[in-house]
Design an enzyme around this catalytic site. Structure first.
Site, PDB file in Angstrom:
ATOM      1  N   ASP A 184       0.858  -1.180   0.000  1.00  0.00           N
ATOM      2  CA  ASP A 184       0.000   0.000   0.000  1.00  0.00           C
ATOM      3  C   ASP A 184       0.903   1.242   0.000  1.00  0.00           C
ATOM      4  O   ASP A 184       2.125   1.125   0.149  1.00  0.00           O
ATOM      5  CB  ASP A 184      -0.858  -0.058   1.276  1.00  0.00           C
ATOM      6  CG  ASP A 184      -2.039   0.887   1.244  1.00  0.00           C
ATOM      7  OD1 ASP A 184      -2.192   1.642   0.273  1.00  0.00           O
ATOM      8  OD2 ASP A 184      -2.821   0.866   2.218  1.00  0.00           O
ATOM      9  N   GLU A 191       2.696   5.201  -3.779  1.00  0.00           N
ATOM     10  CA  GLU A 191       2.699   6.248  -4.835  1.00  0.00           C
ATOM     11  C   GLU A 191       4.015   7.003  -4.880  1.00  0.00           C
ATOM     12  O   GLU A 191       4.406   7.400  -5.979  1.00  0.00           O
ATOM     13  CB  GLU A 191       1.527   7.207  -4.604  1.00  0.00           C
ATOM     14  CG  GLU A 191       0.172   6.545  -4.724  1.00  0.00           C
ATOM     15  CD  GLU A 191      -0.179   5.619  -3.566  1.00  0.00           C
ATOM     16  OE1 GLU A 191       0.334   5.861  -2.460  1.00  0.00           O
ATOM     17  OE2 GLU A 191      -0.928   4.666  -3.776  1.00  0.00           O
ATOM     18  N   ASP A 249      -8.904   3.860  -1.785  1.00  0.00           N
ATOM     19  CA  ASP A 249      -9.813   4.191  -0.691  1.00  0.00           C
ATOM     20  C   ASP A 249     -11.117   4.796  -1.187  1.00  0.00           C
ATOM     21  O   ASP A 249     -11.337   6.002  -1.114  1.00  0.00           O
ATOM     22  CB  ASP A 249      -9.109   5.151   0.265  1.00  0.00           C
ATOM     23  CG  ASP A 249      -7.874   4.501   0.878  1.00  0.00           C
ATOM     24  OD1 ASP A 249      -7.727   3.270   0.748  1.00  0.00           O
ATOM     25  OD2 ASP A 249      -7.059   5.220   1.471  1.00  0.00           O
TER      26      ASP A 249
END
Ligand SMILES: *[C@@H]1O[C@H](CO)[C@@H](O)[C@H](O)[C@H]1NC(C)=O
Length: 961
Positions: free
Chosen positions: A530, A533, A606
Site C-alpha cells: 500500500d 505512490e 480508498d
C-alpha cells in the site's frame, strides 16, 4: 488510507463535508507550471488557426537507415532554437507496432530516458523485411498482411502518421503542439531582447514568443501551497498532440474515476475543466466523477471506431496531463503534457481490439496466471487487531458456512508500524496464527508498506541506511525524511540495484546468515503493498518532493509514476524466492504503471461506501483491464462509511464479478463481516460467495487466456461487438473472459429490475432461471428482474460454462469436487466453452502439468434423427506451444477421479429419444419442455445426471432427438 484521529472523527460528525476530498491538496493544471505552459501553447495554436506551423522539422540529409532498414534516425531542428539539436528514431517492430523516439542531443543535461526500459518486457525486435522509402518531403513504409498499413514521417513540419486502408489512424504533431523544452542556463534565456536599430533602442520580441509565450512561467522554481519545488534542471517539459482523426471513442489511461469512454476535457462539450492527470497520488476520499489523478498511471490510450481499434503507449514516468477533445469532423484530438522525459511513443496498429491487446502484451507483458486461491474471497479490515481476532473471525465464517480463502492484516499488526515486526502484545504467536488459518487451506496476506520508520532498533531501516539505498533529499546527500504511519520515515530507493537482494533477503522465512529475515512468517503469506505512490503525509500533494534524488542522480520528478511498480516488482520477486522451486506469489499494489500487471493485483484504493463509488468502481476495473492490468477490484462495501445492508449486498455482487474480490473497511467503520448481517441479507451474501466459488473454474480459465493473450478478464461491450456503435459507451455491463457470461451488477438503491443491452440476434439465458431472452442484430434492451436476491447474470447462447457447485469452506478444498456443465445452446443448436485447471500454486503448468479442455456441443443432421453431440477435447495437445505437454501429466493424474456430475443443456427444443455416452453406456436424464414463444420464455431443458465422465478425459455424449 490516511490518518484518522479523534478530532477528525469529531469534525466528521459535526461537518461531514470537511473531511471529504480536499481539492486544495492537489494541483489543478493552472497550478502546475508545465501544464499551464502546455495548455497555453495549445491556446496560441488555436488562436492563430491555419497559420500555425510546428517549428520542428527533420533534416532530410541527416536521415540514416539502419542496416535492416525498418528503423531510421534523423536530426530534428526547431526553427525557434536553431542551435539546439534533437534526434529522431523511428522503427517498425516485428508485429507492425511503431516506436517513435525523440531526444535532445548534446544538451546541457540529459533527459530521463528509462521509462520504457522499466515498462517493457524486453526490447522489441525490429522488423527484418520492411523497408523505408525516403523521398524529398517524407519517409514512408508500407506493410501488413494486406499491405494496407503505412507509416509516413513528414519532414517539414515533423509529423508522423499511421494509416490503415488509406485512412489516418494516429497522427503525431498534426496540430503542431509538439514541444520538447530544451535544457538552458538560467541567465541566457530572455524572452525579450533590446536591439539597436538606426540609433534607437527598440523592443524586439523574442522570435520564440509566438511558440513559447512571453514569460518564463515557472521555469526555475515553483511553489504550491507551502512547498517549493527547486527545479534544478529548469524547464524540460514535453508536449505532444496525438490525434485519432477517424475515431470517436478513446478509452484507457487509467486510473481515473470516470466513464470508460473518456469524456472531453476541452472544447465545447468538455465535461471537466482540467485535463486527465497521471501522477500517482494518495487521494483522500476521491470524487466519483473526476479527471483527478489517482493511485496508478498507465499512459496507454485506445481509440475505437467500427472500422478499427488502435492505441498509443506514451512511455513517460513523470507527471502527465492529457487533454481530450471530441470534435465533429476531426475525430478525437488529444494533447499530452509531461513534466520531463524523452518522447517515446509506441503506436499500436490493431486493427481489432484483440490485436491491440496482443501488441501491448508483447511490449509490457501479460498478467501471469495468479495463484488459484487469489481468485477466491478475501476478508480484510483495518484492522483485525490480534491473533485471537483473526481466529475468532475465521471461526465465525466457518460456523456460519461462509466460504473465505484469505484473511488480511493491515498496518496495526506491526509494532510502531515497523513492517515485518509483529506487535507482540496483540500478535504473540504470528506463525501459529498463520498456521491456524492455513490448516483450512486458507492464506494470510500481510501489509508491507514502503516507508521505513527511522529507528535504529528497526533492522530493516538500519540495514537500508547502512547500505546507502534510501531515497535522498534534493541535496543528493543523506536520507530523505518524511512523515507517514510510523512518524518520521525514509524510503528505500528501488531504482538502486543494491536494494534488490536486500529486499529479497527480508522475506526469507529461515535465517540464512547473520542478517535479519522474516522468520516469523510463512512461505505462503501474500503481501499487500500500500502507500507506494509513495504517500508522504507532509509532502507536496501527499507525496515526495519532486527534487528528491534517486539512484544515478535522477530526480523523483523523472520516475514518480514508476516508483510504485518497482516496489511491487521486488516484493513479488522476494515472495517467489522464499521457496525453491518458487511458488506463484500474491502481491496487491495500490500504485501501478504500465507493466505492473506482471507483479500481481491492484485495487482502486480508498473508495467510499456510496452507490456512486460502487458504480464507478466497475468502470475503473474495466479501464484497468484495457490498461493491461486485469487483476483488479474495488473494496467491497467501500473503504469509508457504513453501508446499509442493501448496499452491502449489491456490493458483494460487484465484488463477486470482479477479478479481485476483497471486502475491506476503514478503522472508524463498524464491523461488517458478512455473517454480521441480519436475514435476509446474510443468506443472500452467503449465496453470492458460494456463487463466486462455484464459478472459480470460469475465472481461472479466463486468467489462463489473459496470461497468454493479454485480453482483459472483464470485457466491455465494444470489445465484444466492435462494430456496434450503440455499445461503445456502455460501461455498466460486461462479459467475463470468453465464457459467454454477461453481467450487469445493480448499483442503484431500491432496484427491482434492470435493463441489459443485447447487441446481436442471439438467445441469452438467465443464469439462474434459464429464462430465454432474444437480442436483435440492431441492438435491443431487455428488462430482467433485479430484486435484492437476484443477480442480472446471463449466459450467451453458444456457451458452455463449467462450475463446481458444492459449497466448501475454502477453494483448495474443492480440488477433487465434480463439475457441472451448463450448455447454453445458440440459435443453431451449438455451443462451446473451455476449462483450464492446474495445481494453482506452482509453475509446473509451464512444463505442461495441466488440464485444458475444449467443451463442444454440436447439432448434427437435420429433422428427425438429428443429434446433439456434447464432447470434451484436449486443447493443450493441439500445438499450443506447451512442448512438454503429456495428457497423462502429473496434474491430470491427480484429478483423474474428478468427474462431471451433471450436464444441463438449455435451449433444447425437442425431447430426446435417448442420451448415451458415445462409448455405449445409456445415461440417466430428465427433460423439461419449454414454455413460451420459442424465442423468449422458458426454454426446453435437458439434465443429464451424473454421466460420470472424467474431467481430464476425452468423452462425448450423444443426445438423439
Ligand atoms: C523488476 O526488477 C528487476 C530486477 O530485480 C529488473 O531487472 C526489472 O527491470 C524490473 N521490472 C520492472 C518492470 O520494474
Amino acid at each position: 488510507m490516511r490518518p484518522s484521529s479523534f478530532l477528525g472523527t469529531l469534525l466528521l460528525l459535526l461537518f461531514p463535508a470537511t473531511l471529504a476530498f480536499k481539492a486544495s491538496d492537489f494541483k489543478t493544471c493552472s497550478e502546475s507550471g508545465f501544464c499551464r505552459r502546455g495548455r497555453a501553447l495549445a491556446a496560441r495554436a488555436q488562436e492563430s488557426g491555419t497559420s500555425w506551423n510546428s517549428p520542428y522539422s527533420v533534416e532530410p540529409s541527416s536521415l540514416s537507415l539502419a542496416p535492416h532498414q525498418a528503423a531510421f534516425t534523423a536530426d530534428v531542428k526547431s526553427s525557434i532554437y536553431p542551435s539546439v539539436k534533437f534526434s529522431l528514431d523511428v522503427r517498425i517492430h516485428e508485429d507492425g507496432g511503431v516506436r517513435v523516439r525523440m531526444d535532445e542531443v548534446d544538451g546541457l543535461r540529459k533527459r530521463y530516458d528509462q521509462a520504457a526500459q522499466w515498462a517493457l518486457l524486453e526490447e522489441p525486435s525490429i522488423h527484418r523485411d520492411i523497408r523505408w522509402t525516403v523521398g524529398k518531403a517524407n519517409a514512408k513504409a508500407v506493410y501488413g498482411p494486406k499491405k494496407d498499413t503505412e507509416v509516413v514521417v513528414n519532414f517539414n513540419p515533423l509529423k508522423v502518421t499511421l494509416f490503415q486502408g488509406g485512412k489516418e489512424q494516429i497522427v503525431l504533431n498534426g496540430r503542431g503542439l509538439l514541444h520538447m523544452e530544451h535544457f538552458r542556463a538560467k541567465e541566457v534565456s530572455q524572452p525579450e531582447e533590446h536591439i539597436e536599430a538606426e540609433g534607437q533602442t527598440v523592443l524586439q520580441v523574442n522570435p520564440a514568443v509566438w511558440f513559447e509565450g512571453d514569460s518564463q512561467d515557472a521555469w526555475w522554481e515553483e511553489t504550491f501551497s507551502s512547498w517549493t519545488d527547486s527545479k534544478p534542471k529548469g524547464p524540460e517539459s514535453l508536449s505532444l498532440d496525438i490525434t485519432f482523426p477517424n475515431h470517436a471513442h478513446v478509452y484507457g489511461i487509467p486510473q481515473h474515476a470516470t466513464d470508460l469512454s473518456l469524456p472531453s476535457t476541452s472544447g465545447p462539450d468538455a465535461r471537466y475543466t482540467d485535463p486527465f492527470r497521471l501522477y500517482n497520488a494518495d487521494v483522500f476520499e476521491y470524487l466519483a466523477d473526476s479527471p483527478v489523478s489517482l493511485y496508478g498511471s498507465i499512459p496507454l490510450m485506445h481509440a475505437h471506431s467500427p472500422q478499427s481499434t488502435v492505441a498509443v503507449f506514451n512511455a513517460l514516468a513523470s507527471e502527465t496531463w492529457i487533454d481530450i477533445a471530441h470534435t465533429e469532423k476531426k475525430g478525437v484530438e488529444t494533447q499530452w503534457i509531461s513534466e520531463s522525459g524523452i518522447l517515446d511513443v509506441f503506436l499500436l496498429p490493431g486493427p481489432t481490439p484483440e490485436d491491440v491487446f496482443a501488441q501491448y502484451a508483447r511490449l509490457t507483458g501479460a498478467a501471469p496466471l495468479p495463484a488459484h486461491w487469489a481468485l477466491a474471497y478475501h476478508q480484510c479490515r483495518w484492522n483485525y487487531v490480534s491473533s485471537d481476532d483473526i481466529r475468532g473471525v475465521q471461526k465465525r465464517f466457518d460456523e456460519e458456512d461462509f466460504p473465505v480463502d484469505v484473511f488480511w492484516l493491515d498496518i496495526e499488526y506491526a509494532e510502531d508500524h515497523k513492517y515485518f515486526m509483529w506487535n507482540k502484545k496483540t500478535f504473540p504467536d504470528p506463525v501459529e496464527m498463520t498456521k491456524d488459518v492455513e490448516a483450512i487451506e486458507r492464506k494470510m496476506v500481510v501489509i508491507v508498506d514502503p516507508h521505513l520508520k527511522r529507528a535504529n532498533d528497526y533492522p530493516v531501516y538500519k540495514r537500508a541506511s547502512d547500505l546507502g539505498i534510501l531515497v535522498k533529499p534534493k541535496s543528493g546527500e543523506g536520507e530523505y525524511e518524511g512523515w507517514c504511519w510510523p512518524g518520521s520515515s525514509s524510503w528505500i530507493d528501488f531504482f538502486h540495484p543494491g536494494s534488490w537482494d536486500f529486499w529479497t533477503s527480508l522475506f526469507k522465512t529461515k535465517s540464512i546468515d547473520e542478517q535479519w529475515s522474516w522468520t516469523e512468517s510463512t512461505d505462503n503469506v501474500g503481501i499487500w503493498n500500500d502507500m507506494n505512490e509513495p504517500s508522504v503525509f507532509n509532502g507536496p500533494e501527499i507525496t515526495m518532493p519532486k527534487d528528491n534524488v534517486h539512484y544515478d542522480g535522477w530526480e523523483h520528478r523523472d520516475v514518480h509514476n514508476i516508483n510504485g511498480m518497482l516496489f511491487a516488482n521486488h516484493t513479488y520477486q522476494a515472495s517467489a524466492a522464499r521457496t525453491d522451486p518458487p511458488r506463484r506469489p500474491f502481491v496487491l499494489t495500490r500504485a501501478f504503471y504500465a507493466g505492473s500487471q506482471r507483479f500481481g493485483a491492484m485495487w482502486t484504493g480508498d473508495n467510499l461506501g456510496t452507490w456512486e463509488h460502487m458504480a464507478v468502481g466497475i468502470k475503473m476495473v474495466l479501464a484497468n483491464g484495457l490498461g493491461g492490468m486485469p487483476f483488479a477490484g474495488s473494496d467491497v462495501g467501500g473503504f469509508f462509511g457504513n453501508p446499509e445492508p442493501e448496499m452491502l449486498v449489491r456490493w458483494y455482487v460487484v465484488g463477486a464479478f470482479s477479478p479481485f474480490f476483497r471486502a475491506h473497511a476503514h478503522i472508524d467503520t463498524k464491523r461488517r463481516e458478512p455473517y454480521l448481517l441480519d436475514e435476509p441479507y446474510k443468506s443472500i451474501v452467503r449465496d453470492i460467495l458460494r456463487l463466486r466459488y462455484s464459478m472459480l473454474p470460469v475465472w481461472y480459465t479466463a486468467f489462463r487466456e489473459t496470461s497468454a493473450t493479454g485480453m482483459p478478464i472483464l470485457r466491455p461491450q465494444y470489445m465484444m461487438f466492435p462494430k456496434d456503435v450503440a455499445g461503445f459507451g456502455i460501461d455498466d455491463q460486461y462479459y467475463i473472459g470468453s465464457s459467454g457470461l454477461l453481467v450487469k451488477p445493480v448499483t442503484e438503491k431500491g432496484a427491482k429490475e434492470i435493463s441489459i443491452y443485447l447487441a446481436e440476434d442471439q438467445v441469452y439465458y438467465d443464469y439462474f432461471t434459464h429464462h430465454a431472452y432474444r437480442g436483435s442484430s440492431k441492438g435491443r434492451s431487455i428488462t430482467v428482474p433485479a430484486d435484492l436476491h437476484e443477480i442480472p447474470l446471463l449466459v450467451r447462447g453458444g456457451s458452455i460454462v463449467p462450475t463446481r457447485e458444492r459449497p466448501r469452506r475454502s477453494s483448495p478444498l474443492m480440488k477433487h469436487d465434480p463439475f457441472t456443465l451448463r450448455v447454453a445452446l445458440d440459435t443453431t443448436g451449438n455451443a462451446r466453452g473451455e476449462l483450464y485447471l492446474d495445481d494453482g500454486e506452482t509453475y509446473a503448468h509451464a512444463r505442461g502439468d495441466m488440464v485444458w479442455r475444449g467443451l463442444v456441443a454440436e447439432t448434427q443432421g437435420k429433422g428427425k434423427g438429428r443429434a446433439v453431440r456434447i464432447a470434451s477435447v484436449d486443447l493443450a495437445a493441439g500445438g499450443t506451444g506447451v512442448g512438454l505437454y503429456d495428457p497423462r501429466n502429473e496434474f491430470a493424474r491427480s484429478v483423474g477421479e474428478v468427474r462431471v456430475e451433471k450436464v444441463v443443456v438449455v435451449g433444447l427444443g425437442t425431447k430426446p429419444v435417448s442420451v448415451i455416452l458415445e462409448s455405449g453406456r445409456e445415461l440417466e436424464w430428465e427433460y423439461t419442455p419449454g414454455v413460451g414463444s420459442g424465442k423468449e420464455g422458458q426454454p426446453g431443458m435437458l439434465v443429464v445426471k451424473d454421466p460420470a465422465v472424467g474431467v481430464a478425459e476425452d468423452w462425448s455424449i450423444v443426445v438423439k432427438l
